[in-house]
Design a protein around this motif. Sequence first.
Motif, PDB file in Angstrom:
ATOM      1  N   PRO A  48      49.453  42.020  54.110  1.00 28.28           N
ATOM      2  CA  PRO A  48      48.951  41.408  52.882  1.00 28.28           C
ATOM      3  C   PRO A  48      47.866  42.245  52.201  1.00 28.28           C
ATOM      4  CG  PRO A  48      47.800  40.465  54.724  1.00 28.28           C
ATOM      5  CD  PRO A  48      48.830  41.428  55.300  1.00 28.28           C
ATOM      6  N   ILE A  49      47.635  41.920  50.954  1.00 29.59           N
ATOM      7  CA  ILE A  49      46.451  42.363  50.239  1.00 29.59           C
ATOM      8  C   ILE A  49      45.435  41.248  50.430  1.00 29.59           C
ATOM      9  CG2 ILE A  49      45.434  42.833  47.966  1.00 29.59           C
ATOM     10  CD1 ILE A  49      47.399  45.008  48.764  1.00 29.59           C
ATOM     11  N   ALA A  50      44.248  41.556  50.909  1.00 35.43           N
ATOM     12  CA  ALA A  50      43.183  40.561  51.040  1.00 35.43           C
ATOM     13  C   ALA A  50      42.329  40.648  49.775  1.00 35.43           C
ATOM     14  CB  ALA A  50      42.336  40.828  52.279  1.00 35.43           C
ATOM     15  N   PHE A  51      42.104  39.498  49.140  1.00 31.69           N
ATOM     16  CA  PHE A  51      41.318  39.469  47.918  1.00 31.69           C
ATOM     17  C   PHE A  51      40.248  38.401  48.028  1.00 31.69           C
ATOM     18  CE2 PHE A  51      40.160  37.633  43.884  1.00 31.69           C
ATOM     19  CZ  PHE A  51      39.833  38.753  43.152  1.00 31.69           C
ATOM     20  N   CYS A  52      38.999  38.755  47.680  1.00 24.01           N
ATOM     21  CA  CYS A  52      37.960  37.723  47.629  1.00 24.01           C
ATOM     22  C   CYS A  52      36.853  38.113  46.671  1.00 24.01           C
ATOM     23  CB  CYS A  52      37.408  37.409  49.017  1.00 24.01           C
ATOM     24  SG  CYS A  52      36.397  38.691  49.737  1.00 24.01           S
ATOM     25  N   GLY A  53      36.256  37.073  46.115  1.00 21.61           N
ATOM     26  CA  GLY A  53      35.114  37.222  45.235  1.00 21.61           C
ATOM     27  C   GLY A  53      34.032  36.266  45.685  1.00 21.61           C
ATOM     28  N   ILE A  54      33.566  36.468  46.903  1.00 18.90           N
ATOM     29  CA  ILE A  54      32.529  35.607  47.473  1.00 18.90           C
ATOM     30  C   ILE A  54      31.310  36.455  47.806  1.00 18.90           C
ATOM     31  CG2 ILE A  54      34.142  33.866  48.343  1.00 18.90           C
ATOM     32  CD1 ILE A  54      33.919  35.078  51.106  1.00 18.90           C
ATOM     33  N   THR A 101      43.818  35.082  50.135  1.00 20.45           N
ATOM     34  CA  THR A 101      42.564  34.924  49.406  1.00 20.45           C
ATOM     35  C   THR A 101      41.865  33.643  49.840  1.00 20.45           C
ATOM     36  OG1 THR A 101      41.598  34.979  47.181  1.00 20.45           O
ATOM     37  CG2 THR A 101      43.634  33.704  47.449  1.00 20.45           C
ATOM     38  N   THR A 102      40.666  33.444  49.362  1.00 23.96           N
ATOM     39  CA  THR A 102      39.969  32.184  49.630  1.00 23.96           C
ATOM     40  C   THR A 102      40.527  31.117  48.702  1.00 23.96           C
ATOM     41  OG1 THR A 102      38.233  32.531  47.974  1.00 23.96           O
ATOM     42  CG2 THR A 102      37.844  33.455  50.183  1.00 23.96           C
ATOM     43  N   SER A 103      40.416  29.874  49.091  1.00 28.19           N
ATOM     44  CA  SER A 103      40.880  28.796  48.222  1.00 28.19           C
ATOM     45  C   SER A 103      40.075  28.787  46.923  1.00 28.19           C
ATOM     46  CB  SER A 103      40.834  27.443  48.936  1.00 28.19           C
ATOM     47  OG  SER A 103      39.580  27.221  49.522  1.00 28.19           O
ATOM     48  N   LYS A 104      38.790  29.089  47.008  1.00 26.86           N
ATOM     49  CA  LYS A 104      37.941  29.150  45.811  1.00 26.86           C
ATOM     50  C   LYS A 104      38.496  30.153  44.809  1.00 26.86           C
ATOM     51  CE  LYS A 104      34.005  31.547  44.368  1.00 26.86           C
ATOM     52  NZ  LYS A 104      33.255  32.658  44.656  1.00 26.86           N
ATOM     53  N   ASP A 105      38.842  31.345  45.287  1.00 26.67           N
ATOM     54  CA  ASP A 105      39.332  32.375  44.378  1.00 26.67           C
ATOM     55  C   ASP A 105      40.724  32.051  43.855  1.00 26.67           C
ATOM     56  OD1 ASP A 105      37.068  34.077  44.363  1.00 26.67           O
ATOM     57  OD2 ASP A 105      37.600  34.742  46.363  1.00 26.67           O
ATOM     58  N   TYR A 106      41.569  31.482  44.685  1.00 28.39           N
ATOM     59  CA  TYR A 106      42.904  31.105  44.218  1.00 28.39           C
ATOM     60  C   TYR A 106      42.816  30.115  43.059  1.00 28.39           C
ATOM     61  CZ  TYR A 106      47.521  29.152  43.831  1.00 28.39           C
ATOM     62  OH  TYR A 106      48.728  28.713  43.328  1.00 28.39           O
ATOM     63  N   TRP A 107      42.023  29.075  43.229  1.00 35.72           N
ATOM     64  CA  TRP A 107      41.969  28.018  42.219  1.00 35.72           C
ATOM     65  C   TRP A 107      41.199  28.417  40.965  1.00 35.72           C
ATOM     66  CZ3 TRP A 107      45.633  24.841  42.105  1.00 35.72           C
ATOM     67  CH2 TRP A 107      46.257  24.448  43.287  1.00 35.72           C
ATOM     68  N   ARG A 108      40.510  29.526  40.997  1.00 38.85           N
ATOM     69  CA  ARG A 108      39.860  29.996  39.761  1.00 38.85           C
ATOM     70  C   ARG A 108      40.900  30.399  38.730  1.00 38.85           C
ATOM     71  NH1 ARG A 108      35.979  34.527  40.867  1.00 38.85           N
ATOM     72  NH2 ARG A 108      35.602  34.329  38.654  1.00 38.85           N
ATOM     73  N   ASP A 109      42.025  30.991  39.156  1.00 34.27           N
ATOM     74  CA  ASP A 109      43.108  31.348  38.235  1.00 34.27           C
ATOM     75  C   ASP A 109      44.397  31.597  39.027  1.00 34.27           C
ATOM     76  OD1 ASP A 109      44.766  32.206  36.202  1.00 34.27           O
ATOM     77  OD2 ASP A 109      43.208  33.405  35.244  1.00 34.27           O
ATOM     78  N   PRO A 110      45.062  30.525  39.443  1.00 36.66           N
ATOM     79  CA  PRO A 110      46.255  30.689  40.273  1.00 36.66           C
ATOM     80  C   PRO A 110      47.389  31.448  39.571  1.00 36.66           C
ATOM     81  CG  PRO A 110      45.952  28.382  39.654  1.00 36.66           C
ATOM     82  CD  PRO A 110      44.734  29.124  39.205  1.00 36.66           C
ATOM     83  N   GLU A 111      47.488  31.330  38.264  1.00 33.23           N
ATOM     84  CA  GLU A 111      48.592  31.975  37.550  1.00 33.23           C
ATOM     85  C   GLU A 111      48.536  33.491  37.652  1.00 33.23           C
ATOM     86  OE1 GLU A 111      51.193  30.239  36.589  1.00 33.23           O
ATOM     87  OE2 GLU A 111      50.053  28.508  37.318  1.00 33.23           O
ATOM     88  N   ILE A 112      47.334  34.051  37.678  1.00 34.60           N
ATOM     89  CA  ILE A 112      47.207  35.506  37.804  1.00 34.60           C
ATOM     90  C   ILE A 112      47.786  35.965  39.141  1.00 34.60           C
ATOM     91  CG2 ILE A 112      45.541  37.374  38.191  1.00 34.60           C
ATOM     92  CD1 ILE A 112      43.862  36.308  35.957  1.00 34.60           C
TER      93      ILE A 112
END
Length: 135
Positions: A48-54, A101-112
């Motif tokens: 996977p690609i790991a993505f986070c903005g925390i 990703t984190t749930s926080k980051d997913y729900w910020r813009d799931p469509e992207i």
Amino acid sequence: RDIVQSAKAIALPGGIRESQGRIIYGEIQPVVGAGSTTGRGQKLPLHPIAFCGIARPGSFLKALAAAGVSPLRVITVKDHARFHADHFAPCSMNGADAIVTTSKDYWRDPEIMKASGIPVWILPMKVEFSYDDFF
């Protein structure tokens, strides 16, 4: 104390210190409709690609490692920073089989993230605080 214990959110002017609070991660879950159709019970992605903005991405990466996930690539952005479609464009996935990703980051813009064309998995997290840390 009763009011604090029943609150859904508490604003802390000036933020919190790293020593305050404890991050608790849940089980990594596929997002149904984001490249996944069966939900829980699927095998974790291998590349996977790991993505986070925390604020502390190291804790997210440690939780992934503890779950047996070895990211092909890690993308981090600053806490609350805007991310954009280029982060998840199909050409930038380079052989990845999912985004985690984190749930926080997913729900910020799931469509992207869904637009990447690969399954999206989330690692739920919550922060617990002791009443005595603040009051």
